[in-house]
Design an enzyme around this catalytic site. Sequence first.
Site, PDB file in Angstrom:
ATOM      1  N   ASP A 111       4.723  57.310  -6.450  1.00 50.74           N
ATOM      2  CA  ASP A 111       6.007  57.950  -6.117  1.00 50.74           C
ATOM      3  C   ASP A 111       5.848  59.188  -5.238  1.00 50.74           C
ATOM      4  O   ASP A 111       6.016  60.314  -5.689  1.00 50.74           O
ATOM      5  CB  ASP A 111       6.748  58.297  -7.421  1.00 50.74           C
ATOM      6  CG  ASP A 111       8.245  58.472  -7.186  1.00 50.74           C
ATOM      7  OD1 ASP A 111       8.697  58.308  -6.040  1.00 50.74           O
ATOM      8  OD2 ASP A 111       8.956  58.777  -8.164  1.00 50.74           O
TER       9      ASP A 111
ATOM     10  N   ASP B 135       6.158  65.970  -6.957  1.00 49.40           N
ATOM     11  CA  ASP B 135       6.937  65.452  -8.091  1.00 49.40           C
ATOM     12  C   ASP B 135       5.976  64.815  -9.089  1.00 49.40           C
ATOM     13  O   ASP B 135       6.258  63.774  -9.673  1.00 49.40           O
ATOM     14  CB  ASP B 135       7.985  64.445  -7.599  1.00 49.40           C
ATOM     15  CG  ASP B 135       9.046  64.123  -8.664  1.00 49.40           C
ATOM     16  OD1 ASP B 135       9.170  64.896  -9.646  1.00 49.40           O
ATOM     17  OD2 ASP B 135       9.742  63.103  -8.527  1.00 49.40           O
TER      18      ASP B 135
END
Length: 282
Positions: A185, A168
């Site tokens: 993240d 991501d």
Amino acid sequence: MKAPPRLQALIDEGLIDTVVRQLMSGKEAMVFVVRCGDDTRCAKVYKEATNRSFRQAVDYTENRKVKNTRQARAMAKGTKFGRQAQEAAWQSAEVDALYRLADAGVRVPKPYNFHEGVLLMELVTDEQGDAAPRLNDVDFTAEDAARHHATLITEVVRMLSAGVVHGDLSEFNILLAADGPVIIDLPQAVDAAGNNHAKRMLLRDVDNLRDFFGRFAPELLATAFGPEIWALYERGLLQPDTVLTGRFQVKGGTVDVGHVMREIDDARAEEAARRLRMAAVR
Ligand SMILES: Nc1ncnc2c1ncn2[C@@H]1O[C@H](COP(=O)(O)OP(=O)(O)O)[C@@H](O)[C@H]1O
Ligand SMILES: [Mg+2]
């Protein structure tokens, strides 16, 4: 501020002294600035699994090794125990990835603790010591864009050399710290060798970097680092210091005419040298 209930357990344990402010409420988590003794840190509180996107759940679950079979069966059936096991696995995937990548020399926030669904980590800061902006919040000169792009391609290679695909990676999950870009993240990070989606995820990550920095440095838009990186990885040839070209030739694709001409010139020079040698011995 008054501590949110999810952070109370960490205060009770003495892991956090005070909660300074909420930084963000992203798609997967709420992020807070907290004080721990003399240090300012970042606390990431994961949202419930039901609030997450299905795509990520599917990519993530693919080929994950689950140690215990009761856990595996429960996860497959989607029982309450199964959902809890899945939730715990998802959250600890980010912690695992942070440790693994920090070890591999990738610039990620330093993890300190993981407790009751809260990840305590380094607060990534800018020159002023404030929480660092996301790449998406910054404008770049063409020169800086090209430089950061090159740095991040090297980081992607380091990650893949350590067996990890972020999955991501984009201008929303990279912060611009005082010392350069920091990748954040990672709960959906996958094991490059054991996941059928790894190639697709890697190519998407690299395309995202190209498209974002290409807005400031358009020459980047013509690069193809993703297929080049994956091809080297698949053949076992990828090293953290591998020099990349950004070009990728598909078999039967375009011919490098300059290269062919140089080969012909070399052959001609060699033949001339051979004739001279022959003439000398005669
Ligand atoms: N270690 C950190 N230091 C500074 N800011 C952070 C840190 N981790 C997260 N953030 C901020 O919180 C936001 C959300 O965090 P992120 O890990 O991307 O979770 P989400 O899954 O919700 O997108 C980020 O965009 C960033 O602005
Ligand atoms: Mg994010």
